[in-house]
Scaffold this motif. Structure first.
Motif, PDB file in Angstrom:
ATOM      1  N   GLY A 179      38.608  34.751 -17.579  1.00  0.00           N
ATOM      2  CA  GLY A 179      39.842  34.164 -17.093  1.00  0.00           C
ATOM      3  C   GLY A 179      39.568  33.128 -16.027  1.00  0.00           C
ATOM      4  O   GLY A 179      38.571  33.210 -15.317  1.00  0.00           O
ATOM      5  N   ALA A 207      44.475  31.637 -17.085  1.00  0.00           N
ATOM      6  CA  ALA A 207      44.167  31.229 -18.460  1.00  0.00           C
ATOM      7  C   ALA A 207      43.105  32.200 -18.936  1.00  0.00           C
ATOM      8  O   ALA A 207      42.019  32.289 -18.355  1.00  0.00           O
ATOM      9  N   SER A 208      43.426  32.973 -19.978  1.00  0.00           N
ATOM     10  CA  SER A 208      42.562  34.070 -20.423  1.00  0.00           C
ATOM     11  C   SER A 208      42.067  33.837 -21.848  1.00  0.00           C
ATOM     12  O   SER A 208      42.832  33.403 -22.711  1.00  0.00           O
ATOM     13  N   MET A 209      40.784  34.153 -22.072  1.00  0.00           N
ATOM     14  CA  MET A 209      40.183  34.088 -23.407  1.00  0.00           C
ATOM     15  C   MET A 209      39.584  35.461 -23.711  1.00  0.00           C
ATOM     16  O   MET A 209      38.925  36.048 -22.859  1.00  0.00           O
ATOM     17  N   HIS A 232      40.266  40.020 -14.897  1.00  0.00           N
ATOM     18  CA  HIS A 232      40.114  39.283 -16.159  1.00  0.00           C
ATOM     19  C   HIS A 232      38.687  38.816 -16.422  1.00  0.00           C
ATOM     20  O   HIS A 232      38.435  38.179 -17.448  1.00  0.00           O
ATOM     21  N   VAL A 289      48.644  31.058 -12.330  1.00  0.00           N
ATOM     22  CA  VAL A 289      48.517  31.333 -13.758  1.00  0.00           C
ATOM     23  C   VAL A 289      47.067  31.707 -14.029  1.00  0.00           C
ATOM     24  O   VAL A 289      46.150  31.126 -13.438  1.00  0.00           O
ATOM     25  N   GLY A 322      43.584  33.390 -26.884  1.00  0.00           N
ATOM     26  CA  GLY A 322      43.671  32.839 -25.542  1.00  0.00           C
ATOM     27  C   GLY A 322      45.132  32.729 -25.170  1.00  0.00           C
ATOM     28  O   GLY A 322      45.983  32.508 -26.036  1.00  0.00           O
ATOM     29  N   GLU A 323      45.434  32.925 -23.896  1.00  0.00           N
ATOM     30  CA  GLU A 323      46.829  32.854 -23.474  1.00  0.00           C
ATOM     31  C   GLU A 323      46.939  32.648 -21.975  1.00  0.00           C
ATOM     32  O   GLU A 323      45.956  32.809 -21.244  1.00  0.00           O
ATOM     33  N   LEU A 324      48.146  32.293 -21.553  1.00  0.00           N
ATOM     34  CA  LEU A 324      48.446  32.178 -20.131  1.00  0.00           C
ATOM     35  C   LEU A 324      49.152  33.440 -19.669  1.00  0.00           C
ATOM     36  O   LEU A 324      49.990  33.986 -20.385  1.00  0.00           O
ATOM     37  N   LYS A 325      48.803  33.875 -18.474  1.00  0.00           N
ATOM     38  CA  LYS A 325      49.463  35.017 -17.862  1.00  0.00           C
ATOM     39  C   LYS A 325      50.038  34.517 -16.540  1.00  0.00           C
ATOM     40  O   LYS A 325      49.309  33.966 -15.712  1.00  0.00           O
TER      41      LYS A 325
END
Length: 122
Positions: free
Chosen positions: A113, A76-78, A105, A74, A85-88
């Motif tokens: 990320g 974790a991106s900001m 990222h 996964v 912010g979200e998970l990819k």
């Protein structure tokens, strides 16, 4: 009370989440970013149809070269420009592919990320 084996519990949930959705690749490997065409996607990128992320779209995914639909990590991106912010989810990615995605990222000053790799044997 939180279960003791939270990390071990997360990965089967992630696999079930992906298995219950259709993967849509809207940015194939080698394509340019829609707003920043100089940025090229190093792997297939898309989303899970019928899911919802914090930005209102489907949950974002990266698809690697391994067979199957197992979630291997996964991101974790900001994003400071979009203020989100979200998970990819990284689906069927090798360790090398996950490092390439992590670099993707972290290539701009306004995004960051962190990679969370699935532990071996989970």
């Amino acid at each position: 009370m939180v279960p003791v084996d939270v990390p071990g519990r997360f990965w089967p949930f992630a696999d079930a989440f992906v298995a219950g959705a259709t993967v849509v690749i809207d940015r194939p490997k080698g394509s340019g970013h829609p707003r920043f065409p100089q940025i090229t996607y190093p792997l297939d990128y898309g989303y899970l149809e019928g899911t919802q992320a914090i930005d209102g779209g489907g949950v974002d995914i990266w698809r690697g070269s391994l067979s199957g639909g197992r979630v291997t990590g996964v991101i974790a991106s900001m994003d400071l420009m979009k203020r989100d912010g979200e998970l990819k989810l990284l689906i069927a990615c090798t360790a090398e592919e996950m490092e390439v995605i992590l670099a993707f990222h972290n290539q701009a000053d306004f995004v960051a990320g962190a990679l969370i790799e699935r532990p071996a044997g989970v």
